[in-house]
Scaffold this motif. Sequence first.
Motif, PDB file in Angstrom:
ATOM      1  N   PRO A 103     -34.050  48.343  16.290  1.00 14.97           N
ATOM      2  CA  PRO A 103     -33.061  48.513  17.010  1.00 14.97           C
ATOM      3  C   PRO A 103     -32.813  46.718  17.733  1.00 14.97           C
ATOM      4  CG  PRO A 103     -35.638  48.090  17.720  1.00 14.97           C
ATOM      5  CD  PRO A 103     -35.501  48.248  16.014  1.00 14.97           C
ATOM      6  N   GLN A 138     -28.446  50.530  13.457  1.00 13.25           N
ATOM      7  CA  GLN A 138     -28.917  50.832  14.020  1.00 13.25           C
ATOM      8  C   GLN A 138     -30.023  52.018  13.954  1.00 13.25           C
ATOM      9  OE1 GLN A 138     -28.235  55.444  16.339  1.00 13.25           O
ATOM     10  NE2 GLN A 138     -27.877  53.916  18.398  1.00 13.25           N
ATOM     11  N   ILE A 155     -22.483  52.940  19.715  1.00 12.79           N
ATOM     12  CA  ILE A 155     -23.569  52.809  19.186  1.00 12.79           C
ATOM     13  C   ILE A 155     -24.829  53.456  20.039  1.00 12.79           C
ATOM     14  CG2 ILE A 155     -24.986  51.213  19.006  1.00 12.79           C
ATOM     15  CD1 ILE A 155     -24.243  53.612  15.949  1.00 12.79           C
ATOM     16  N   ALA A 156     -24.709  53.421  21.442  1.00 16.03           N
ATOM     17  CA  ALA A 156     -25.607  53.629  22.293  1.00 16.03           C
ATOM     18  C   ALA A 156     -25.267  54.993  22.708  1.00 16.03           C
ATOM     19  CB  ALA A 156     -25.681  52.671  23.565  1.00 16.03           C
ATOM     20  N   THR A 182     -23.863  51.648  12.566  1.00 18.69           N
ATOM     21  CA  THR A 182     -24.274  52.865  12.471  1.00 18.69           C
ATOM     22  C   THR A 182     -26.061  52.221  11.796  1.00 18.69           C
ATOM     23  OG1 THR A 182     -22.953  54.614  12.833  1.00 18.69           O
ATOM     24  CG2 THR A 182     -24.517  55.148  11.543  1.00 18.69           C
ATOM     25  N   THR A 206     -28.377  47.887  19.447  1.00 17.86           N
ATOM     26  CA  THR A 206     -27.909  48.952  19.050  1.00 17.86           C
ATOM     27  C   THR A 206     -28.577  51.205  19.869  1.00 17.86           C
ATOM     28  OG1 THR A 206     -29.874  49.042  16.969  1.00 17.86           O
ATOM     29  CG2 THR A 206     -27.495  48.227  16.947  1.00 17.86           C
ATOM     30  N   ARG A 207     -29.840  50.896  20.548  1.00 19.09           N
ATOM     31  CA  ARG A 207     -30.296  51.786  20.944  1.00 19.09           C
ATOM     32  C   ARG A 207     -29.976  51.857  22.355  1.00 19.09           C
ATOM     33  NH1 ARG A 207     -35.136  52.149  17.557  1.00 19.09           N
ATOM     34  NH2 ARG A 207     -34.032  51.841  15.530  1.00 19.09           N
ATOM     35  N   ASP A 211     -26.750  57.535  19.713  1.00 19.42           N
ATOM     36  CA  ASP A 211     -28.720  57.341  20.009  1.00 19.42           C
ATOM     37  C   ASP A 211     -28.821  59.105  19.563  1.00 19.42           C
ATOM     38  OD1 ASP A 211     -30.644  56.809  19.261  1.00 19.42           O
ATOM     39  OD2 ASP A 211     -30.382  55.598  21.139  1.00 19.42           O
TER      40      ASP A 211
END
Length: 398
Positions: free
Chosen positions: A32, A28, A314-315, A25, A48-49, A318
């Motif tokens: 990016p 992110q 994690i995406a 986290t 991470t995006r 977002d």
Amino acid sequence: MADTLTDYPMSRAGGCPFDPPPALTAAQEEGPLTKVRLWDGKDYWLLTRYADQRAVLLDPRVSAEADRPGYPLQAPSNGKNNISFIMMDDPEHARLRRMVTAPFAVKRVDAMRPAVQKIVDDLIDDLLAGPHPVDLVEAFALPVPSLVICALLGVPYDDHDFFQENSRLLISRDTTVEDRTAAHGRLVAYLDRLMGEKMDHPADDLFSGLVARVRAGELTRLGAAQMGVLLLLAGHETTANMIALGTLALLEHPEQLALLRDTDDPAAIAAAVEELLRYLSIVHSGRRRAVLADIEVAGQVIRAGEGVIMPGEIANRDPEVFADPDRLDLTRDARRHVAFGFGVHQCLGQPLARMELQVVYGTLYRRIPTLRLAADVADLPFKHNGGVYGVYELPVTW
């Protein structure tokens, strides 16, 4: 980009079993892209995006083949454990994938719904008639998808203990190269023997269809067995973990559980499935690719021969895509999630998984409305050491 490299995979926080690791986290939030270090001591790009992951998964300049320079291997490998087209590029990936697409088409899967409903109802009947507390993983979460995929493939369900044990070895990061190779070899040998039986006695199942491809010279016998390993592994392991972990998440969010328990609206149940897929994102070792030619991601050039890792969990958190992403909200429109991947390699069996989860989530809590945990969450054994997240056991009572 962070100055200090973090090891990947990262650890989840104690007491937060449904959330991505805090370091993920933080990565992110910081930007990016960052670099992380794997078990082999090498550095790889971490994306991470949501938008960047989808763009890269669509890019033909990245490869899913593990023998490409820069590919971020999940664990040591000797290159012998081929799991079919999932780790191939087009056009061979597309050619092999087309051989097994038809049984997973939405209309074909919908036609299976009554049979899956019967499996679920019968297992719930057994739960209600038996002693409790009971381990929901062993008594329900594993049998549902195992029975379904065995029927679809034409694999005897009586052998489920064998393929579940070997599947666990294949997806665990702690398994040695030798043990992983042995487990893969046992599954290939098992399916090769089954193929011999199907050659003599073909049936109306997916594996008999692969045998026909072998006879036609479109597929080698070894290739068919390896494809069978992939389908058998993917067909029960991921769905079983979603059933158990999804149930745990709902029991920990009783107001959300009530929404499912008190509705028979198929659209509401389908929406709940999508949100649980987004929220839990159980494939949690990241989708991995080798870069074949220089690409630019969020203003950063990633060079040919480098590797990228794209964690779906994690995406799917977002905030640019999902408002208040750490909140479980079964009324949310979560259909854009990447729990099944994106692009040409997105999960072939997603229509089947969705249908099974809709039947399970739409039935279990309605039929056992007082279902509750029979252990403390802190004492549950979570699967932190594999490519698929979940719980090894889920004691429940009612």
